[in-house]
Every structure is written in C-alpha cells, then in structure tokens.
Motif scaffolding. Structure first.
Motif, PDB file in Angstrom:
ATOM      1  N   LYS A   1      -0.104   2.061  -7.499  1.00 44.28           N
ATOM      2  CA  LYS A   1      -0.091   3.519  -7.683  1.00 44.28           C
ATOM      3  C   LYS A   1      -0.400   4.145  -6.331  1.00 44.28           C
ATOM      4  O   LYS A   1      -1.290   3.687  -5.616  1.00 44.28           O
ATOM      5  CB  LYS A   1      -1.160   3.964  -8.687  1.00 44.28           C
ATOM      6  CG  LYS A   1      -0.918   3.479 -10.097  1.00 44.28           C
ATOM      7  CD  LYS A   1      -0.093   4.467 -10.846  1.00 44.28           C
ATOM      8  CE  LYS A   1      -0.006   4.036 -12.310  1.00 44.28           C
ATOM      9  NZ  LYS A   1       0.915   4.849 -13.038  1.00 44.28           N
ATOM     10  N   SER A   2       0.317   5.196  -5.967  1.00 40.50           N
ATOM     11  CA  SER A   2       0.050   5.840  -4.685  1.00 40.50           C
ATOM     12  C   SER A   2      -1.281   6.563  -4.740  1.00 40.50           C
ATOM     13  O   SER A   2      -1.653   7.127  -5.764  1.00 40.50           O
ATOM     14  CB  SER A   2       1.181   6.784  -4.302  1.00 40.50           C
ATOM     15  OG  SER A   2       1.308   7.807  -5.244  1.00 40.50           O
ATOM     16  N   LYS A   3      -1.997   6.500  -3.650  1.00 42.83           N
ATOM     17  CA  LYS A   3      -3.320   7.123  -3.537  1.00 42.83           C
ATOM     18  C   LYS A   3      -3.223   8.450  -2.836  1.00 42.83           C
ATOM     19  O   LYS A   3      -2.353   8.701  -2.067  1.00 42.83           O
ATOM     20  CB  LYS A   3      -4.276   6.213  -2.783  1.00 42.83           C
ATOM     21  CG  LYS A   3      -4.528   4.923  -3.522  1.00 42.83           C
ATOM     22  CD  LYS A   3      -5.493   4.077  -2.739  1.00 42.83           C
ATOM     23  CE  LYS A   3      -5.744   2.771  -3.465  1.00 42.83           C
ATOM     24  NZ  LYS A   3      -6.710   1.931  -2.828  1.00 42.83           N
TER      25      LYS A   3
ATOM     26  N   LYS B   1       0.856  -1.189   0.000  1.00 39.89           N
ATOM     27  CA  LYS B   1       0.000   0.000   0.000  1.00 39.89           C
ATOM     28  C   LYS B   1       0.883   1.227   0.000  1.00 39.89           C
ATOM     29  O   LYS B   1       1.946   1.240   0.620  1.00 39.89           O
ATOM     30  CB  LYS B   1      -0.889   0.029   1.243  1.00 39.89           C
ATOM     31  CG  LYS B   1      -1.909  -1.081   1.304  1.00 39.89           C
ATOM     32  CD  LYS B   1      -2.767  -0.945   2.534  1.00 39.89           C
ATOM     33  CE  LYS B   1      -3.793  -2.071   2.602  1.00 39.89           C
ATOM     34  NZ  LYS B   1      -4.658  -1.945   3.774  1.00 39.89           N
ATOM     35  N   SER B   2       0.432   2.259  -0.698  1.00 45.51           N
ATOM     36  CA  SER B   2       1.172   3.521  -0.675  1.00 45.51           C
ATOM     37  C   SER B   2       0.172   4.666  -0.669  1.00 45.51           C
ATOM     38  O   SER B   2      -0.833   4.644  -1.370  1.00 45.51           O
ATOM     39  CB  SER B   2       2.116   3.632  -1.867  1.00 45.51           C
ATOM     40  OG  SER B   2       1.399   3.651  -3.073  1.00 45.51           O
ATOM     41  N   LYS B   3       0.459   5.640   0.164  1.00 51.45           N
ATOM     42  CA  LYS B   3      -0.432   6.791   0.306  1.00 51.45           C
ATOM     43  C   LYS B   3       0.402   8.066   0.304  1.00 51.45           C
ATOM     44  O   LYS B   3       1.343   8.201   1.098  1.00 51.45           O
ATOM     45  CB  LYS B   3      -1.236   6.677   1.597  1.00 51.45           C
ATOM     46  CG  LYS B   3      -2.302   7.728   1.737  1.00 51.45           C
ATOM     47  CD  LYS B   3      -3.187   7.430   2.930  1.00 51.45           C
ATOM     48  CE  LYS B   3      -4.335   8.421   2.957  1.00 51.45           C
ATOM     49  NZ  LYS B   3      -5.252   8.128   4.070  1.00 51.45           N
TER      50      LYS B   3
ATOM     51  N   LYS C   1       0.644  11.774  -5.317  1.00 48.70           N
ATOM     52  CA  LYS C   1      -0.459  10.880  -5.658  1.00 48.70           C
ATOM     53  C   LYS C   1      -0.333  10.464  -7.127  1.00 48.70           C
ATOM     54  O   LYS C   1      -0.009  11.283  -7.979  1.00 48.70           O
ATOM     55  CB  LYS C   1      -1.780  11.610  -5.420  1.00 48.70           C
ATOM     56  CG  LYS C   1      -3.000  10.778  -5.625  1.00 48.70           C
ATOM     57  CD  LYS C   1      -4.245  11.581  -5.281  1.00 48.70           C
ATOM     58  CE  LYS C   1      -5.486  10.756  -5.501  1.00 48.70           C
ATOM     59  NZ  LYS C   1      -6.693  11.494  -5.116  1.00 48.70           N
ATOM     60  N   GLY C   2      -0.551   9.176  -7.399  1.00 48.41           N
ATOM     61  CA  GLY C   2      -0.470   8.663  -8.756  1.00 48.41           C
ATOM     62  C   GLY C   2       0.890   8.118  -9.149  1.00 48.41           C
ATOM     63  O   GLY C   2       1.033   7.509 -10.206  1.00 48.41           O
TER      64      GLY C   2
END
Length: 100
Positions: A98-100, A7-9, A77-78
């Motif tokens: 893809k980072s959110k 997960k990536s944020k 983001k993205g």
C-alpha cells in the motif's frame, strides 16, 4: 522465487515506486570454470495500480544482477501497488504494498 523489495510513497498526486528484485540475471554467455552458466533472467515485469496495469515491461538478459527500478504513477496514499515478474525459466514472483 527471487526476493522483492517494493516501496511506494505518495506525494502531491504522484506515487513513486521503487523496486529491487534479487535475481541473478545470467545471460547464458558467461563462463565459470570453463563451463557456460545457464541463462536465468527476468523476461517480463508488470506493475499494477489498484488492479490496473500501468507498466508492462519486457526485460532482457542485459539488465544487471539484482535490478533496481523506479517508476512514477498518478495516485494517492493508501493505493495498492503490485509488482509481478516472470523469468526465462518460467518462475514467477510478486509483491503487493500500500502506498504510504
């Protein structure tokens, strides 16, 4: 191949990456029913951010089963985050998000 949860944020120019790799991480020193359990652990892990290596880690047999890692990298983001690993038996795994 081990199952990877990745997960990536993105927040304020920083991407927080959380990774859980389902892997036995056996040292080769533990016995089961009087016999040694063969070594089976992650040796190397790489995190790529938009195709550029940002983390290059050598991991040994002392890390616990199903290891969890958390990293911070500059980004937005993205952006694309990819985790790749190789274990001592030559098996590899990867996951991209893809980072959110």
């Amino acid at each position: 191949m081990a199952k990877i949860k990745l997960k990536s944020k993105a927040r304020k120019g920083v991407i927080i990456i959380k990774a859980l790799i389902k892997h036995p991480m056996e040292t080769g020193l533990r016995k089961k029913k009087g016999k040694l359990v063969p070594a089976n652990h992650i040796e190397h892990m790489v995190i790529l951010h938009n195709g550029n290596k940002v983390i290059d880690a050598d991991i040994g047999s002392t890390v616990s089963q199903n290891p969890f890692f958390k990293f911070r990298v500059a980004g937005a983001k993205g952006d694309t985050i990819k985790l790749e690993y190789k274990d001592n038996l030559g098996k590899t795994g990867s996951k991209t998000v893809k980072s959110k």
